[in-house]
Design an enzyme around this catalytic site. Structure first.
Site, PDB file in Angstrom:
ATOM      1  N   LYS A  92       0.858  -1.194   0.000  1.00 12.53           N
ATOM      2  CA  LYS A  92       0.000   0.000   0.000  1.00 12.53           C
ATOM      3  C   LYS A  92       0.886   1.232   0.000  1.00 12.53           C
ATOM      4  O   LYS A  92       1.797   1.366   0.814  1.00 12.53           O
ATOM      5  CB  LYS A  92      -0.871   0.001   1.272  1.00 12.53           C
ATOM      6  CG  LYS A  92      -1.825   1.171   1.331  1.00 12.53           C
ATOM      7  CD  LYS A  92      -3.080   0.914   0.533  1.00 12.53           C
ATOM      8  CE  LYS A  92      -3.841   2.178   0.183  1.00 12.53           C
ATOM      9  NZ  LYS A  92      -3.380   2.841  -1.063  1.00 12.53           N
ATOM     10  N   GLN A 113       7.375   3.891   3.799  1.00 16.51           N
ATOM     11  CA  GLN A 113       5.958   3.518   3.824  1.00 16.51           C
ATOM     12  C   GLN A 113       5.712   2.252   4.656  1.00 16.51           C
ATOM     13  O   GLN A 113       4.674   2.137   5.320  1.00 16.51           O
ATOM     14  CB  GLN A 113       5.472   3.297   2.383  1.00 16.51           C
ATOM     15  CG  GLN A 113       3.971   3.312   2.224  1.00 16.51           C
ATOM     16  CD  GLN A 113       3.407   4.717   2.093  1.00 16.51           C
ATOM     17  OE1 GLN A 113       3.965   5.538   1.402  1.00 16.51           O
ATOM     18  NE2 GLN A 113       2.296   4.979   2.757  1.00 16.51           N
ATOM     19  N   LYS A 116       5.549   3.489   8.259  1.00 14.40           N
ATOM     20  CA  LYS A 116       4.412   4.399   8.399  1.00 14.40           C
ATOM     21  C   LYS A 116       3.127   3.581   8.473  1.00 14.40           C
ATOM     22  O   LYS A 116       2.289   3.782   9.353  1.00 14.40           O
ATOM     23  CB  LYS A 116       4.374   5.320   7.177  1.00 14.40           C
ATOM     24  CG  LYS A 116       3.267   6.356   7.201  1.00 14.40           C
ATOM     25  CD  LYS A 116       3.030   6.984   5.831  1.00 14.40           C
ATOM     26  CE  LYS A 116       4.261   7.657   5.273  1.00 14.40           C
ATOM     27  NZ  LYS A 116       3.968   8.495   4.080  1.00 14.40           N
ATOM     28  N   LYS A 128       5.333   1.545  -3.101  1.00 12.02           N
ATOM     29  CA  LYS A 128       5.318   2.899  -3.674  1.00 12.02           C
ATOM     30  C   LYS A 128       5.605   2.786  -5.161  1.00 12.02           C
ATOM     31  O   LYS A 128       6.229   1.812  -5.601  1.00 12.02           O
ATOM     32  CB  LYS A 128       6.398   3.758  -3.012  1.00 12.02           C
ATOM     33  CG  LYS A 128       6.155   5.236  -3.122  1.00 12.02           C
ATOM     34  CD  LYS A 128       5.293   5.745  -1.994  1.00 12.02           C
ATOM     35  CE  LYS A 128       4.918   7.189  -2.190  1.00 12.02           C
ATOM     36  NZ  LYS A 128       4.302   7.758  -0.988  1.00 12.02           N
ATOM     37  N   GLY A 167      -2.557   8.130  -4.466  1.00 18.54           N
ATOM     38  CA  GLY A 167      -1.861   9.285  -5.026  1.00 18.54           C
ATOM     39  C   GLY A 167      -0.621   9.657  -4.242  1.00 18.54           C
ATOM     40  O   GLY A 167      -0.330   9.109  -3.186  1.00 18.54           O
ATOM     41  N   ASP A 168       0.115  10.586  -4.786  1.00 16.05           N
ATOM     42  CA  ASP A 168       1.260  11.227  -4.133  1.00 16.05           C
ATOM     43  C   ASP A 168       1.492  12.502  -4.965  1.00 16.05           C
ATOM     44  O   ASP A 168       0.561  12.966  -5.635  1.00 16.05           O
ATOM     45  CB  ASP A 168       2.483  10.276  -4.139  1.00 16.05           C
ATOM     46  CG  ASP A 168       3.567  10.700  -3.142  1.00 16.05           C
ATOM     47  OD1 ASP A 168       3.444  10.382  -1.957  1.00 16.05           O
ATOM     48  OD2 ASP A 168       4.540  11.366  -3.541  1.00 16.05           O
ATOM     49  N   THR A 211      -4.273  13.719   4.821  1.00 19.59           N
ATOM     50  CA  THR A 211      -2.850  13.816   5.147  1.00 19.59           C
ATOM     51  C   THR A 211      -2.557  15.150   5.848  1.00 19.59           C
ATOM     52  O   THR A 211      -1.907  15.179   6.905  1.00 19.59           O
ATOM     53  CB  THR A 211      -1.981  13.666   3.878  1.00 19.59           C
ATOM     54  OG1 THR A 211      -2.473  12.573   3.115  1.00 19.59           O
ATOM     55  CG2 THR A 211      -0.532  13.440   4.226  1.00 19.59           C
TER      56      THR A 211
HETATM   57  N1  GLU Z   1       1.342   8.902  -0.789  1.00 21.90           N
HETATM   58  C1  GLU Z   1       0.786   8.923   0.509  1.00 21.90           C
HETATM   59  C2  GLU Z   1       1.863   8.625   1.535  1.00 21.90           C
HETATM   60  O1  GLU Z   1       2.992   9.059   1.379  1.00 21.90           O
HETATM   61  C3  GLU Z   1      -0.484   8.102   0.636  1.00 21.90           C
HETATM   62  C4  GLU Z   1      -0.388   6.661   0.302  1.00 21.90           C
HETATM   63  C5  GLU Z   1      -1.738   5.936   0.268  1.00 21.90           C
HETATM   64  O2  GLU Z   1      -2.765   6.521   0.551  1.00 21.90           O
HETATM   65  O3  GLU Z   1      -1.700   4.742  -0.051  1.00 21.90           O
HETATM   66  O4  GLU Z   1       1.644   8.013   2.548  1.00 21.90           O
END
Ligand code: GLU
Length: 448
Positions: A92, A113, A116, A128, A167-168, A211
């Site tokens: 994810k 990630q 996190k 990612k 997204g990012d 976020t």
């Molecule tokens: N890109 C975001 C992050 O850095 C969200 C990732 C997501 O929602 O999967 O955590």
């Protein structure tokens, strides 16, 4: 071998195997030394080389993305997905469309990630992806064709129990909508395959805000825990994308005064506090810049081409919400001179290693990105749950969950650092707590 020596071996090996991947090695260099006290308490991690295992992605998919521009020319970009760690759930993490995207950048983001996502307490592994495509200046048709071509290749590697992107930078609800549309055309309706979808496409209410709002909630938790609040605090935020603009919105709502914001074109200062509604229009229109905003609206002073972190301002809290390595040692020193007592990272790895040391020496409270910005991916996990249940939540429900999750993450980081270091160190606390969750799940599966 001591834990310190073991960590050095892993870092030396990364340098040998990936000499050109500076961002990825930086993420390892920032992370691994902070978990030394945890390895001291769990020496079996050395014996089983768990750091060696966790530092390498389970799988990397790289592909070309051919697409046609409005003049009919065929263009090609590089697409990548790093499926880093699936110990606690499907991979994810977001997709980034930006010219700076390389395997090194995506590896660093994927590595961050993992932990996190571990911190959120939700069943999501780390991944990612992205492309070295620049959405700036592209027409809507070009963006759509690019997204369709990206998904034509990516779709075979995705699934609600396999890999769920979002997204990012450069990828927002519009792009997610086009990506999902192409997925559906090739496969079938399966909304849990991607998150951050527009609300009309089974997206969750509140994901766009999560976020930035989550980042403000995290800081509010810290302040409240120290008998303080945002009230009267002067805040500077970099980045006017999805994270920065929504952090600005929530910080203001909680009583803080945002006295400067910035984007790639420069920074803007205003004693009156930044006009939120105007800034929010910039999120959905990636071609709209702060420079144009400053020209169109008579709103404070605009300093073209300069970084807000070099500015001689007077403020209490810094929230870097733009991108990696925006703050180095010189900028960190300047920010200390500006009087900051707290830095909270909305972006991933916005401070380099020397910058981190500078803040530490000056006694600045440093709240790390993998905790502060975890609200986005946490609400993505709620979107997956909502899609699986075929239900729809209200914005208020999402917001309440987000607040509870951010408080839980805050307490986890605080208590973990107290346990392992006997003091408050949120960087170590976040890293150890995230690592603890993921490594235990790896053990439970026979480390495979
Ligand atoms: N890109 C975001 C992050 O850095 C969200 C990732 C997501 O929602 O999967 O955590």
């Amino acid at each position: 071998m001591s834990s310190k020596e073991y960590i050095e071996v892993i870092l030396e090996n990364a340098e040998k195997v990936h000499p050109e991947m500076s961002e990825y090695r930086q993420a390892l260099e920032e992370f691994l030394p902070t978990i030394e006290p945890y390895i001291d308490e769990h020496p079996e991690l050395k014996e089983h080389n768990v750091l060696g295992l966790i530092a390498e992605p389970e799988r990397i998919i790289k592909f070309r993305i051919p697409w046609q521009d409005d003049e009919g020319n065929w263009r090609v970009n590089m697409g990548i997905r790093v499926q880093f760690n699936s110990a606690i759930g499907p991979y994810k993490g977001g997709l980034r469309f930006d010219p700076s995207v390389t395997e090194s950048v995506v590896r660093f983001l994927g590595f961050e990630q993992i932990f996190k996502n571990g911190l959120t307490g939700l069943p999501i592994g780390g991944g990612k992806g992205g492309a070295n495509f620049d959405p700036k200046g592209k027409s809507d048709g070009e963006i759509m064709r690019f997204c369709q071509s990206f998904m034509t290749e990516m779709q075979r590697y995705l699934g609600p129990d396999l890999d769920v992107p979002a997204g990012d930078i450069g990828v927002h609800a519009r792009e997610i909508g086009y990506l999902y549309g192409q997925y559906k055309r090739i496969n079938h309706n399966n909304p849990g395959v991607i998150t951050g979808k527009p609300v009309t496409l089974n997206g969750i209410c509140g994901r766009a805000e999560a976020t930035g709002h989550g980042a403000a909630y995290f800081v509010a938790n810290y302040l409240q825990d120290h008998d303080d609040s945002f009230e009267g605090k002067r805040v500077v935020i970099s980045g006017t994308g999805a994270v920065g603009s929504r952090a600005l919105e929530k910080v203001t709502e909680l009583g803080g005064k945002v006295v400067a914001i910035s984007d790639i074109t420069g920074y803007l200062t205003t004693e009156a506090g930044v006009d939120i509604d105007k800034i929010l229009t910039m999120v959905d229109d990636s071609s709209y810049s702060l420079k144009e905003f400053a020209q169109e609206c008579d709103h404070g002073e605009f300093y073209e081409g300069e970084s807000v972190w070099d500015a001689a301002l007077n403020y209490d809290i810094a929230m870097p919400c733009a991108t990696q390595n925006e703050i180095n040692k010189t900028r960190a020193k300047n920010m200390v001179d500006c009087g900051i007592s707290l830095i909270a990272e909305g972006a991933n790895m916005p401070v380099d290693i020397e910058g981190i040391a500078t803040f530490k020496e000056a006694g600045v409270i440093h709240l790390p990105g993998k905790a502060v910005n975890a609200g986005g991916v946490a609400v993505s996990a709620l979107e997956m749950a909502q899609n699986a249940q075929r239900v729809k939540w209200s914005y208020e429900q999402t917001d309440q969950e987000l607040q509870a999750i951010m408080q839980e993450i805050y307490e986890k980081c605080r208590d973990t650092s107290q346990h392992y270091l006997g003091k408050e160190d949120f960087i170590a606390g976040a890293n150890i707590a995230g690592f603890d969750t993921v490594s235990k799940a790896m053990y439970a599966q026979g480390l495979a």
